[in-house]
Design an enzyme around this catalytic site. Structure first.
Site, PDB file in Angstrom:
ATOM      1  N   HIS A   1      62.747  31.902 -76.302  1.00  0.00           N
ATOM      2  CA  HIS A   1      62.713  32.291 -74.887  1.00  0.00           C
ATOM      3  C   HIS A   1      63.035  31.096 -73.990  1.00  0.00           C
ATOM      4  O   HIS A   1      63.898  31.187 -73.098  1.00  0.00           O
ATOM      5  CB  HIS A   1      61.322  32.843 -74.555  1.00  0.00           C
ATOM      6  CG  HIS A   1      61.136  33.263 -73.144  1.00  0.00           C
ATOM      7  ND1 HIS A   1      61.215  34.573 -72.739  1.00  0.00           N
ATOM      8  CD2 HIS A   1      60.857  32.549 -72.018  1.00  0.00           C
ATOM      9  CE1 HIS A   1      61.014  34.650 -71.428  1.00  0.00           C
ATOM     10  NE2 HIS A   1      60.780  33.434 -70.973  1.00  0.00           N
ATOM     11  N   GLU A   2      62.353  29.983 -74.225  1.00  0.00           N
ATOM     12  CA  GLU A   2      62.582  28.815 -73.371  1.00  0.00           C
ATOM     13  C   GLU A   2      63.951  28.208 -73.602  1.00  0.00           C
ATOM     14  O   GLU A   2      64.549  27.648 -72.673  1.00  0.00           O
ATOM     15  CB  GLU A   2      61.478  27.778 -73.589  1.00  0.00           C
ATOM     16  CG  GLU A   2      60.073  28.250 -73.246  1.00  0.00           C
ATOM     17  CD  GLU A   2      59.938  28.831 -71.841  1.00  0.00           C
ATOM     18  OE1 GLU A   2      60.724  28.436 -70.950  1.00  0.00           O
ATOM     19  OE2 GLU A   2      59.043  29.670 -71.636  1.00  0.00           O
TER      20      GLU A   2
ATOM     21  N   HIS B   1      66.345  29.806 -71.235  1.00  0.00           N
ATOM     22  CA  HIS B   1      66.328  29.143 -69.927  1.00  0.00           C
ATOM     23  C   HIS B   1      67.095  27.820 -69.987  1.00  0.00           C
ATOM     24  O   HIS B   1      67.917  27.519 -69.112  1.00  0.00           O
ATOM     25  CB  HIS B   1      64.894  28.848 -69.504  1.00  0.00           C
ATOM     26  CG  HIS B   1      64.121  30.040 -69.032  1.00  0.00           C
ATOM     27  ND1 HIS B   1      64.547  30.831 -67.992  1.00  0.00           N
ATOM     28  CD2 HIS B   1      62.931  30.554 -69.440  1.00  0.00           C
ATOM     29  CE1 HIS B   1      63.657  31.798 -67.777  1.00  0.00           C
ATOM     30  NE2 HIS B   1      62.666  31.654 -68.639  1.00  0.00           N
TER      31      HIS B   1
END
Length: 491
Positions: free
Chosen positions: A256-257, A260
């Site tokens: 997920h990170e 980003h």
């Protein structure tokens, strides 16, 4: 030099100082000794005071007025658009208020962490009430007589209003609730159980970061209570967390990170340290993290590859084969924590927060009643009671640091990801063959080209429409979730 050149040189220095302030925030979450918190609050306040002064410097208005818009190319016009927008918004907020907010939210972060560890909402409530008071004051200054919550949303998703989100979320909630109810009645897949060495988790999680295209030469992976990504351009850092009973928490938080971070790393380097050199909005940002984590990372093809990596790292861990592992990765579980929620239930967590924070900002809900309101809403949505504040109203850091208007971008990002996934799958019919080998590059390259490289060049919804060929809507996401979980659960 022209007025545009002077403006961009000044803006570049401001952007660089903003990155330094961001690094202080990263350090506070990862490396800073606990005893340094009072000093860090002063440092953050000083940085915010300086940044506010630069962002409202009268010379910015003079340069903007002197620029002939007809002489600008599309990129320069977009730079001026974003600088003007930031200048006009920031100028509405008194410098003293901006500094006071920065100091308070830096200190509030530590107070929240201690209250969370002690499961004591009352210990945090007075600080939260003060944050809300100042954020409401800020919102009123920005709104200039308009809707305060809409003014807050502009910081995270320009062009979106609370009414827009209310309509979208209103269409999502009954579909998600009905699907969730059907899943709970069906036979669940096998559940991952056992103990998984945290050192081995971190080794595999760094492998996953690289598999999804994270450039470790311009980033690093550390541990934090609440995973996050920080920075842009040539220095983009991420954090994750480990739990020896739940390696999926570590792996999927990391993926997920990385979504980003990859967005920030893949923005055209010509935009470095300019307003276009960062993700255009939190909704678009979240579309990248969620499509990396879910549509790619939790796909049948990729989990087949991950199953092999898990066996290499941990030996026989009790899951029979790739199909059973896919079911385990996507199993719908009862739980309290948003960041640990499965793909189906995640948006219900966000919708709860959206409604509560709108009520807090409007004054319809008081901080003294927040914990009870949270617990009542959670039980109504999920069918069981919150057992302790750290699993309820104290679980997220966002409100302590003043991020009101941020939560709905998580679900908006899921909606955007649904649109992007539909377009990406149509463009890459053989994608699963690559994912089954652990090769995500066809997907991440497509996203890099169609979304990430543009940075802030286009408006948020324009980015999604240009990439997906359709105006953003909840339909593709709901269709994807219904098809996926109906198949997994045989409903």
């Amino acid at each position: 030099m022209t007025a545009y050149d002077d403006l961009m040189e000044f803006t570049k220095q401001t952007q660089a100082l903003g990155q330094v302030a961001g690094r202080l925030g990263w350090d506070q979450e990862t490396m800073m000794p606990r005893g340094a918190a009072p000093q860090r609050a002063e440092e953050m306040a000083a940085m915010e005071s300086m940044l506010h002064a630069r962002r409202t410097d009268p010379r910015v208005a003079d340069w903007l007025a002197a620029i002939d818009a007809g002489t600008l190319d599309p990129v320069a016009a977009a730079q001026v658009r974003e600088i003007r927008r930031s200048f006009e918004r920031t100028s509405k907020v008194p410098a003293a208020l901006a500094t006071k907010l920065a100091k308070l939210t830096s200190a509030a972060q530590g107070i929240w962490a201690e209250a969370r560890a002690a499961d004591d909402f009352k210990a945090f409530a007075p600080t939260l009430a003060e944050v809300i008071m100042l954020k409401r004051e800020e919102g009123q200054a920005l709104a200039a007589g308009g809707d305060v919550y809409d003014a807050m949303l502009e910081d995270y998703e320009p062009g979106t209003t609370g009414a827009d989100l209310e309509a979208m979320f209103g269409a999502m909630r009954p579909v998600l609730s009905e699907l969730r109810a059907a899943v709970r009645e069906a036979q669940a897949p096998a559940k991952l159980e056992g103990t998984f060495d945290e050192g081995a988790q971190m080794k595999l999680t760094r492998q996953l970061a690289r598999a999804f295209g994270y450039d470790m030469a311009r980033g690093r992976v550390d541990k934090a209570v609440h995973p996050f990504s920080s920075g842009s351009g040539l220095d983009v850092r991420i954090t994750t967390r480990t739990n020896e009973a739940d390696p999926f928490n570590c792996f999927y938080s990391t993926i997920h990170e990385v979504g980003h971070a990859a967005y920030e790393q893949n923005i055209d380097t010509a935009y470095l340290l300019t307003p276009l050199g960062r993700g255009v909005s939190m909704g678009v940002h979240e579309s990248q993290s969620r499509i990396y984590e879910n549509q790619i990372g939790r796909s049948r093809a990729f989990t087949g590859w991950l199953f092999g990596q898990m066996k290499d790292a941990f030996g026989d861990f009790g899951i029979a084969d790739e199909d059973a592992f896919y079911g385990a990765v996507n199993r719908v579980n009862d739980g309290y924590i948003r960041t640990e929620a499965d793909e189906l239930q995640y948006n219900l967590h966000v919708l709860l927060r959206f409604d509560l924070e709108r009520a807090l900002m409007s004054g319809d809900l008081q901080v003294s009643d927040l914990e009870a309101a949270w617990n009542d809403r959670f039980e109504a949505d999920f069918g069981y009671a919150v057992d302790k504040p750290s699993n309820g109203v104290l679980q997220d850091v966002h409100w302590s640091v003043g991020l009101f208007g941020y939560f709905p971008t998580y679900s908006l990002g899921n909606v955007y990801a649904g649109c992007l996934n539909e377009a990406m799958r149509a463009a890459l019919p053989d994608l699963d063959a690559s994912l089954a080998k652990g090769d995500t590059s066809p997907a991440t390259d497509w996203l890099g080209t169609h979304v990430q490289t543009h940075g802030g060049l286009y408006a948020p919804r324009d980015v999604i429409e240009r990439a997906s060929g359709q105006a953003p809507s909840e339909g593709p996401l709901l269709g994807y979730l219904t098809e996926k979980f109906s198949a997994i659960y045989g409903i």
